[in-house]
Design a protein around this motif. Sequence first.
Motif, PDB file in Angstrom:
ATOM      1  N   TRP A   1       0.835  -1.208   0.000  1.00 24.21           N
ATOM      2  CA  TRP A   1       0.000   0.000   0.000  1.00 24.21           C
ATOM      3  C   TRP A   1       0.866   1.253   0.000  1.00 24.21           C
ATOM      4  O   TRP A   1       0.585   2.206  -0.727  1.00 24.21           O
TER       5      TRP A   1
ATOM      6  N   HIS B   1       0.510   3.469  -3.134  1.00 23.99           N
ATOM      7  CA  HIS B   1      -0.211   4.705  -2.821  1.00 23.99           C
ATOM      8  C   HIS B   1       0.697   5.925  -2.963  1.00 23.99           C
ATOM      9  O   HIS B   1       0.302   6.942  -3.539  1.00 23.99           O
TER      10      HIS B   1
ATOM     11  N   SER C   1      -4.393   1.563  -4.721  1.00 24.72           N
ATOM     12  CA  SER C   1      -4.073   1.449  -3.297  1.00 24.72           C
ATOM     13  C   SER C   1      -5.047   0.549  -2.558  1.00 24.72           C
ATOM     14  O   SER C   1      -4.700  -0.070  -1.553  1.00 24.72           O
ATOM     15  N   SER C   2      -6.290   0.437  -3.053  1.00 27.26           N
ATOM     16  CA  SER C   2      -7.284  -0.423  -2.393  1.00 27.26           C
ATOM     17  C   SER C   2      -6.924  -1.893  -2.520  1.00 27.26           C
ATOM     18  O   SER C   2      -7.350  -2.719  -1.704  1.00 27.26           O
TER      19      SER C   2
ATOM     20  N   LEU D   1      -5.062  -2.080   0.606  1.00 29.13           N
ATOM     21  CA  LEU D   1      -5.752  -1.647   1.822  1.00 29.13           C
ATOM     22  C   LEU D   1      -6.831  -2.636   2.254  1.00 29.13           C
ATOM     23  O   LEU D   1      -6.924  -2.980   3.438  1.00 29.13           O
TER      24      LEU D   1
END
Length: 467
Positions: free
Chosen positions: A189, A193, A295-296, A299
């Motif tokens: 992440w 991210h 990024s999910s 996450l």
Amino acid sequence: MEISAHHQMSDEYTELYSRVPLKLQLAYGIGHVLNDVCASMWFTYLLVFFHLVLEFSNWQTGFMLLIGQVADAIATPFVGYHSDQSDNFWFCGYGKRKIWHLFGTVCVLGAFPFIFSPCIGCTNSHKSVQIFYYSMFIIIFQFGWASVQISHLSLIPELTPNEHDRTKLTAIRYCFTVISNVLVYVITWIILHMNNGENSKIGPSDGPKFQRVVWSVLSLGTVCSLLFHIIVKEVGNEGTNNVRGGQLRTSVGDLLTNVTVYQVAFIYMASRLFVNLTQVFIPLYLHETLDMAASSLALVPLIMFIGSFITSMLIEKINRCCGRKLTYAIGAILGITACIWVKFGTGVDYISHYIYLVAILFGSGCSIILVSSLGVTTDLIGEKTDSGAFVYGIMSFADKLANGIAVVIIQDLHNDASNTTYYRDVLTNVCGAAAFSGALAVICLFTRVRSRNLDYESVPNYNSINN
């Protein structure tokens, strides 16, 4: 519940032994961290990396995962059998389990970095050439991974004869698995991210980022493996940590003709199908069905494994209170609830908030189901620890083969790019069916043990957990 005289004697016998010290528990737990971080990358990001970064087709990515699973399936019974027999070799003064662990560690470290890297010298070659290139490293990696997994698991029944200590070791092992996954997702992440931004999607330019993730997690795994080999001691030629003053052995023929072995193998296979397929297809579900940012993809799995980590600390107490059967059923209910929620989850609120609750349910269900299935396998081994590695090999053979075939079929059937709900349906139907099948198999196994009043020696420890 009536308990046999033999089982009462066994309980009194195990009380003679001191509980496993915390230092040894923790040292044992970190011995699988290298495998765990690699498995996290393998199941969560292999399809993402090969399909979205290297631009292989759905079928080609599924085929490479199948190659790895088949190689692992073949390696596990081989390693299991020879790990049980390896006390005849000169180097096993180091420990017949730990020598396979060390060998596997070298294979994993030597092969895994090449899997998540561009094809060296063949980036512009035909896809079939690249598939052959990656397959060679995948096979080496999977053989090493199997060596570490089987040798590590087979140490559990040898370190302690106590059922609750075995459950605790299994839970601690899984606890470190969860921590390893959390670290992988945190690192992923951060890298995705910080470099991609909030709304960007995964693409071919993200290859170097995945390589940075791989080298970061391999460094962590290497340190943990070194500590494991330094702290955990195994007596080689005298039969490992002989907690009973003498070990029992079951022949391969007896194991392969025991119906209970196949029942336990089915439970383990169904459990692994639920856990692994959830891990494999959650990122693709997020990317394709929910259209979430890059990024999910780190996450949401991170939240899932945080839930799994919290649950893993409670499993030993739940198992002690409820028994294996009810504990497994609780995990299956949590997992199936998550699958149903995925089916009907839509809208902005679901993507913004409720998907994280679904992730927690998945994580908790996976934690309970996997630890319970490993506990059932450990109970099957009982006091016959000299056959332990081969039993784990049988379980893992069924698990790896089923997972590989399932993934390649699922990927091959996804030939319509406009069908954005495909991976949603996979999570709902396939993963939900796996959790339900595992729970049904556990109930049938314990019902059979009770109704037929099977002998304690043929099904070790089942009388103690059949409640």
